[in-house]
Write a protein that holds these residues in place. Structure first.
Motif, PDB file in Angstrom:
ATOM      1  N   HIS A 394       0.830  -1.209   0.000  1.00 19.50           N
ATOM      2  CA  HIS A 394       0.000   0.000   0.000  1.00 19.50           C
ATOM      3  C   HIS A 394       0.868   1.264   0.000  1.00 19.50           C
ATOM      4  CE1 HIS A 394      -2.958  -3.016   1.250  1.00 19.50           C
ATOM      5  NE2 HIS A 394      -3.875  -2.176   0.821  1.00 19.50           N
ATOM      6  N   HIS A 395       2.139   1.085  -0.369  1.00 21.03           N
ATOM      7  CA  HIS A 395       3.086   2.192  -0.545  1.00 21.03           C
ATOM      8  C   HIS A 395       3.307   2.996   0.742  1.00 21.03           C
ATOM      9  CE1 HIS A 395       2.692   1.247  -4.772  1.00 21.03           C
ATOM     10  NE2 HIS A 395       1.392   1.420  -4.692  1.00 21.03           N
ATOM     11  N   LEU A 396       3.197   2.344   1.875  1.00 17.11           N
ATOM     12  CA  LEU A 396       3.461   2.992   3.164  1.00 17.11           C
ATOM     13  C   LEU A 396       4.888   2.656   3.581  1.00 17.11           C
ATOM     14  CD1 LEU A 396       0.034   2.156   4.851  1.00 17.11           C
ATOM     15  CD2 LEU A 396       0.748   4.345   3.876  1.00 17.11           C
ATOM     16  N   SER A 397       5.811   3.198   2.827  1.00 17.47           N
ATOM     17  CA  SER A 397       7.210   2.788   2.965  1.00 17.47           C
ATOM     18  C   SER A 397       7.829   3.225   4.286  1.00 17.47           C
ATOM     19  CB  SER A 397       8.020   3.356   1.795  1.00 17.47           C
ATOM     20  OG  SER A 397       7.480   2.898   0.572  1.00 17.47           O
ATOM     21  N   GLU A 398       7.452   4.387   4.790  1.00 18.87           N
ATOM     22  CA  GLU A 398       8.015   4.837   6.056  1.00 18.87           C
ATOM     23  C   GLU A 398       7.584   3.926   7.199  1.00 18.87           C
ATOM     24  OE1 GLU A 398       7.068   8.912   6.651  1.00 18.87           O
ATOM     25  OE2 GLU A 398       8.162   9.602   4.862  1.00 18.87           O
ATOM     26  N   GLU A 399       6.343   3.458   7.160  1.00 16.82           N
ATOM     27  CA  GLU A 399       5.867   2.527   8.182  1.00 16.82           C
ATOM     28  C   GLU A 399       6.625   1.205   8.104  1.00 16.82           C
ATOM     29  OE1 GLU A 399       4.074   4.464   6.416  1.00 16.82           O
ATOM     30  OE2 GLU A 399       2.524   5.427   7.623  1.00 16.82           O
ATOM     31  N   VAL A 400       6.961   0.777   6.878  1.00 19.09           N
ATOM     32  CA  VAL A 400       7.724  -0.458   6.702  1.00 19.09           C
ATOM     33  C   VAL A 400       9.070  -0.355   7.420  1.00 19.09           C
ATOM     34  CG1 VAL A 400       8.906  -1.926   5.012  1.00 19.09           C
ATOM     35  CG2 VAL A 400       6.614  -1.075   4.526  1.00 19.09           C
ATOM     36  N   THR A 401       9.722   0.801   7.289  1.00 18.07           N
ATOM     37  CA  THR A 401      11.003   1.015   7.957  1.00 18.07           C
ATOM     38  C   THR A 401      10.851   0.950   9.471  1.00 18.07           C
ATOM     39  OG1 THR A 401      11.686   2.440   6.123  1.00 18.07           O
ATOM     40  CG2 THR A 401      12.964   2.573   8.164  1.00 18.07           C
ATOM     41  N   GLY A 402       9.781   1.546   9.990  1.00 17.12           N
ATOM     42  CA  GLY A 402       9.536   1.504  11.426  1.00 17.12           C
ATOM     43  C   GLY A 402       9.304   0.095  11.926  1.00 17.12           C
ATOM     44  N   ILE A 403       8.579  -0.709  11.143  1.00 13.88           N
ATOM     45  CA  ILE A 403       8.331  -2.104  11.520  1.00 13.88           C
ATOM     46  C   ILE A 403       9.650  -2.880  11.570  1.00 13.88           C
ATOM     47  CG2 ILE A 403       7.233  -4.260  10.785  1.00 13.88           C
ATOM     48  CD1 ILE A 403       5.008  -2.502   9.543  1.00 13.88           C
ATOM     49  N   PHE A 404      10.536  -2.606  10.610  1.00  9.98           N
ATOM     50  CA  PHE A 404      11.827  -3.298  10.575  1.00  9.98           C
ATOM     51  C   PHE A 404      12.655  -2.993  11.830  1.00  9.98           C
ATOM     52  CE2 PHE A 404      16.388  -3.019   9.354  1.00  9.98           C
ATOM     53  CZ  PHE A 404      16.621  -4.389   9.256  1.00  9.98           C
ATOM     54  N   VAL A 405      12.634  -1.743  12.262  1.00  6.52           N
ATOM     55  CA  VAL A 405      13.381  -1.367  13.470  1.00  6.52           C
ATOM     56  C   VAL A 405      12.875  -2.163  14.676  1.00  6.52           C
ATOM     57  CG1 VAL A 405      13.883   0.527  15.061  1.00  6.52           C
ATOM     58  CG2 VAL A 405      13.945   0.927  12.591  1.00  6.52           C
ATOM     59  N   LYS A 406      11.545  -2.273  14.807  1.00  8.32           N
ATOM     60  CA  LYS A 406      10.971  -3.035  15.922  1.00  8.32           C
ATOM     61  C   LYS A 406      11.238  -4.532  15.776  1.00  8.32           C
ATOM     62  CE  LYS A 406       7.216   0.291  16.643  1.00  8.32           C
ATOM     63  NZ  LYS A 406       5.742   0.504  16.587  1.00  8.32           N
ATOM     64  N   MET A 407      11.250  -5.015  14.549  1.00  8.85           N
ATOM     65  CA  MET A 407      11.462  -6.440  14.298  1.00  8.85           C
ATOM     66  C   MET A 407      12.791  -6.918  14.871  1.00  8.85           C
ATOM     67  SD  MET A 407      11.756  -8.353  10.603  1.00  8.85           S
ATOM     68  CE  MET A 407      12.072 -10.110  10.466  1.00  8.85           C
ATOM     69  N   GLN A 408      13.823  -6.088  14.752  1.00  7.19           N
ATOM     70  CA  GLN A 408      15.156  -6.502  15.178  1.00  7.19           C
ATOM     71  C   GLN A 408      15.235  -6.768  16.681  1.00  7.19           C
ATOM     72  OE1 GLN A 408      18.513  -4.405  12.919  1.00  7.19           O
ATOM     73  NE2 GLN A 408      16.792  -3.024  12.567  1.00  7.19           N
ATOM     74  N   TYR A 416      13.892 -12.220   2.770  1.00 14.33           N
ATOM     75  CA  TYR A 416      12.602 -11.651   2.364  1.00 14.33           C
ATOM     76  C   TYR A 416      12.385 -10.295   3.041  1.00 14.33           C
ATOM     77  CZ  TYR A 416      11.999 -16.432   0.818  1.00 14.33           C
ATOM     78  OH  TYR A 416      12.182 -17.641   0.208  1.00 14.33           O
ATOM     79  N   THR A 417      12.890 -10.159   4.255  1.00 13.47           N
ATOM     80  CA  THR A 417      12.797  -8.885   4.955  1.00 13.47           C
ATOM     81  C   THR A 417      13.505  -7.790   4.162  1.00 13.47           C
ATOM     82  OG1 THR A 417      12.984 -10.175   7.006  1.00 13.47           O
ATOM     83  CG2 THR A 417      13.117  -7.779   7.192  1.00 13.47           C
ATOM     84  N   PHE A 418      14.730  -8.073   3.741  1.00  9.27           N
ATOM     85  CA  PHE A 418      15.516  -7.057   3.048  1.00  9.27           C
ATOM     86  C   PHE A 418      14.972  -6.774   1.647  1.00  9.27           C
ATOM     87  CE2 PHE A 418      18.589  -8.842   6.137  1.00  9.27           C
ATOM     88  CZ  PHE A 418      18.733  -7.705   6.909  1.00  9.27           C
ATOM     89  N   SER A 419      14.421  -7.785   1.014  1.00 11.72           N
ATOM     90  CA  SER A 419      13.796  -7.553  -0.297  1.00 11.72           C
ATOM     91  C   SER A 419      12.639  -6.570  -0.171  1.00 11.72           C
ATOM     92  CB  SER A 419      13.299  -8.877  -0.883  1.00 11.72           C
ATOM     93  OG  SER A 419      14.356  -9.776  -1.070  1.00 11.72           O
ATOM     94  N   THR A 420      11.815  -6.768   0.870  1.00  8.79           N
ATOM     95  CA  THR A 420      10.686  -5.862   1.098  1.00  8.79           C
ATOM     96  C   THR A 420      11.167  -4.453   1.442  1.00  8.79           C
ATOM     97  OG1 THR A 420       9.402  -7.740   1.917  1.00  8.79           O
ATOM     98  CG2 THR A 420       8.573  -5.541   2.435  1.00  8.79           C
TER      99      THR A 420
END
Length: 628
Positions: A394-408, A416-420
């Protein structure tokens, strides 16, 4: 039968056993101790007690211990029991050595099983059966088949168990010729009425894609059981799922026609099954979902829900949620969510991830995030990737980055994480962040993964750093079609149409086989580069050379190619010979091209087709001649 039930049974058996009268008092006491350990579920203690005793025990006790060790995969205990048996029994009975071979096979110790088999002073048919079965179940079917021929040469009589194991080995390595010979031996020895062997023959013929023989064999089974029905339905579905492999163009069309005939045939067989297990339902549902036959799948789900005896399992629920995603039917998905809660599947991580994926694909990001938070105790990297993918779509790229920070903080990222993440950076042209991710993948060993590299090439291309994309491509091992596709698409993104086509030629020289994405890219290069004749050649080569069935997008590209460059004769021939009815968007493009280039004949035809498909927005055929 559990360990406790078995021990109770043996207590009763030993009370009236003829061995009991000949056991010394100490042996009786130790035997009772062993049985007590078994009744309490202490298998290891029972075997240790036996191993420490310097005398022979009743043979039924050894047999039962071998069976329990097989069920528990207790290899150390199996070795102790065999050692005790061989030491204190002179000679050890053949049937117990056969049980030892079976136990070794169940535990995956084929070397121990073969050593014992080779050292046996006497072998019977059971010995050969045990060893052949061990090889069949242990992933060495070819060795098992060689052993069967040794057995045959030594004129040891094969029985139903032998043939069942041998057919399983034939199915594992798709040994069709040998399977037919075994079939002949089964008939010769009079076992053709055995439903297990009949089902095994159906299975091996089906796996070898000999569906006529599989169906003929199935029809010869007098009283097919649930296994027989499951096998024939599953094999039909497997043939359907793999029928899109590389074939000559004419063979491809023939196979597609057969495929359409076999889908109802598989369903017909399914409907005739006297009893359907959940495995049968799942197999049929998998076939529908693999072919995107969502409506048929939904109808099957409703039929399944009306079956009183059918209890859904986690596999079924995953498939049902996949159907909800395919139909974008979030309301039905919410009902399935309720079923998951009521029946205790909310702690199954596979079902939870499927539910999370369904909400994301249906565009319900709020529900997706809410459910993700409720999974906090048992979510994994798949859960995080699914949530990231939903936001990225849904092109919410900034939210994707925030999710990645919490994921770690909770789960380890993967390729697959890095591809996304890289795709999200490309979406918002965040090249700085993309470079940071590039460095992260290098430091953590993900930079050589083909999916990550492909996403990296795509990110640099879309962010305007074509030289960076080219450098990543050159430094990678260019053996994957994913990398080549990313680079060709990168050339198209930078309007380097000729370079894109040259890359395709280099790709062929390197021996990398193109796929449908490759052809989408080069057809786009032909559209915007004006290579009409070359585009036609590439499209024709999909079927004739690469045996790839064109998708709807490829036909769209060809209509766009002919329309954009005013090649009306070729456009007319192409659109009127489509293997399906032209879509509204295709006909609109044809109509617009006829207006632009003044072809009233084809324009009027396109207008009539459009009016039939969409009468609410009627097109005036006279508009095609307005510019003449």
């Amino acid at each position: 039968m559990g360990v406790n039930d078995a021990a109770s049974l043996f207590n009763r058996l030993f009370q009236s056993s003829p061995y009991d009268r000949f056991l010394p008092a100490k042996a009786k006491a130790v035997t009772n101790s062993i049985l007590s350990h078994l009744e309490a579920g202490r298998l290891r203690k029972a075997v240790s007690t036996l191993f420490a005793s310097p005398f022979q025990f009743p043979f039924p006790l050894y047999a039962r211990l071998f069976q329990l060790c097989s069920a528990k995969r207790a290899i150390v205990e199996v070795r102790k029991i065999e050692s005790h048996l061989v030491t204190y029994s002179h000679p050890p009975p053949t049937f117990l050595l056969n049980r030892a071979i079976e136990a070794y096979g169940k535990c995956g110790c084929l070397r121990d099983a073969r050593e014992l088999f080779d050292e046996m002073p006497r072998r019977d048919g059971g010995s050969w059966n045990a060893m052949i079965t061990a090889y069949a179940q242990g992933g060495c079917p070819d060795v098992g088949l060689r052993l069967f021929w040794d057995m045959n040469r030594k004129e040891v009589f094969a029985n139903e168990v032998t043939f069942a194991s041998v057919l399983g080995s034939c199915a594992a390595i798709l040994e069709l010729c040998l399977s037919r010979q075994i079939h002949g031996l089964i008939v010769k020895y009079g076992f053709q009425g055995n439903v297990i062997l009949g089902s095994s023959l159906v299975d091996v013929y089906g796996k070898c894609w000999m569906m006529m023989e599989a169906r003929r064999m199935f029809d010869e089974i007098e009283n097919p059981n649930a296994v027989s029905w499951n096998v024939i339905v599953r094999r039909y579905l497997e043939v359907l799922l793999h029928s899109r492999r590389a074939l000559k163009y004419t063979e491809l069309l023939l196979r597609l026609a057969m495929m359409r005939m076999r889908t109802p045939e598989a369903r017909e067989l399914f409907n005739k099954m006297p009893e359907r297990s959940i495995v049968s339902w799942n197999a049929m549902l998998t076939g529908y979902t693999q072919f995107n036959l969502w409506e048929d799948a939904l109808n099957l789900i409703f039929l399944m829900l009306h079956e009183e005896k059918c209890k859904l399992d986690y596999v079924t629920l995953g498939l049902v949620l996949n159907v909800c995603s395919g139909l974008s039917n979030v309301e039905f998905g919410r009902q399935v969510h309720g079923y998951i809660y009521r029946h205790g599947f909310c702690y199954n991580v596979f079902v939870c991830n499927s539910l999370l994926d369904m909400y994301g694909k249906c565009g319900c990001l709020k529900s997706s995030y809410t459910w993700f938070c409720q999974m906090s105790d048992f979510r994994d990297s798949v859960s995080w990737n699914s949530l990231m993918r939903s936001y990225a779509s849904h092109h919410l790229s900034e939210e994707v980055t925030g999710i990645f920070v919490k994921m770690q903080q909770e789960a380890a990222p993967n390729e697959y994480t890095f591809s996304t993440l890289l795709a999200s950076c490309a979406d918002i042209f965040a090249v700085k962040h993309g470079k940071e991710i590039h460095g992260f993948t290098i430091r953590n060993g993900y930079a050589k993964n083909v999916f990550v590299l492909g996403a990296m090439v795509d990110m640099y291309s879309k962010c305007g750093l074509f030289d960076y994309a080219l450098r990543v491509f050159q430094e990678a091992s260019p053996g994957s079609v994913i990398l080549w596709n990313s680079m060709i698409l990168g050339c198209c993104h930078h309007h380097r149409w000729e370079e894109a086509l040259q890359l395709f030629e280099f790709m062929k020289i390197e021996g990398v086989r193109a796929d449908h994405v490759t052809f989408l890219a080069i057809l786009q290069a032909c559209i915007y580069g004006g290579f009409v004749e070359l585009g036609t050649q590439y499209f024709d080569s999909m079927s004739n050379v690469y045996f790839i069935m064109p998708h709807l997008e490829h036909y769209d590209c060809m209509i766009e190619l002919y329309s954009r460059h005013g090649v009306i004769d070729e456009l007319e021939e192409f659109v009127k010979n489509l293997p399906f009815s032209a879509t509204i968007s295709m006909l609109t493009r044809v109509f617009d091209a006829c207006r632009e280039y003044g072809d009233s004949k084809l324009g009027n035809w396109a207008a009539e087709q459009l009016n039939q498909l969409n009468p609410q927005e009627e097109v005036d055929p006279c508009r095609t001649s307005a510019l003449l």
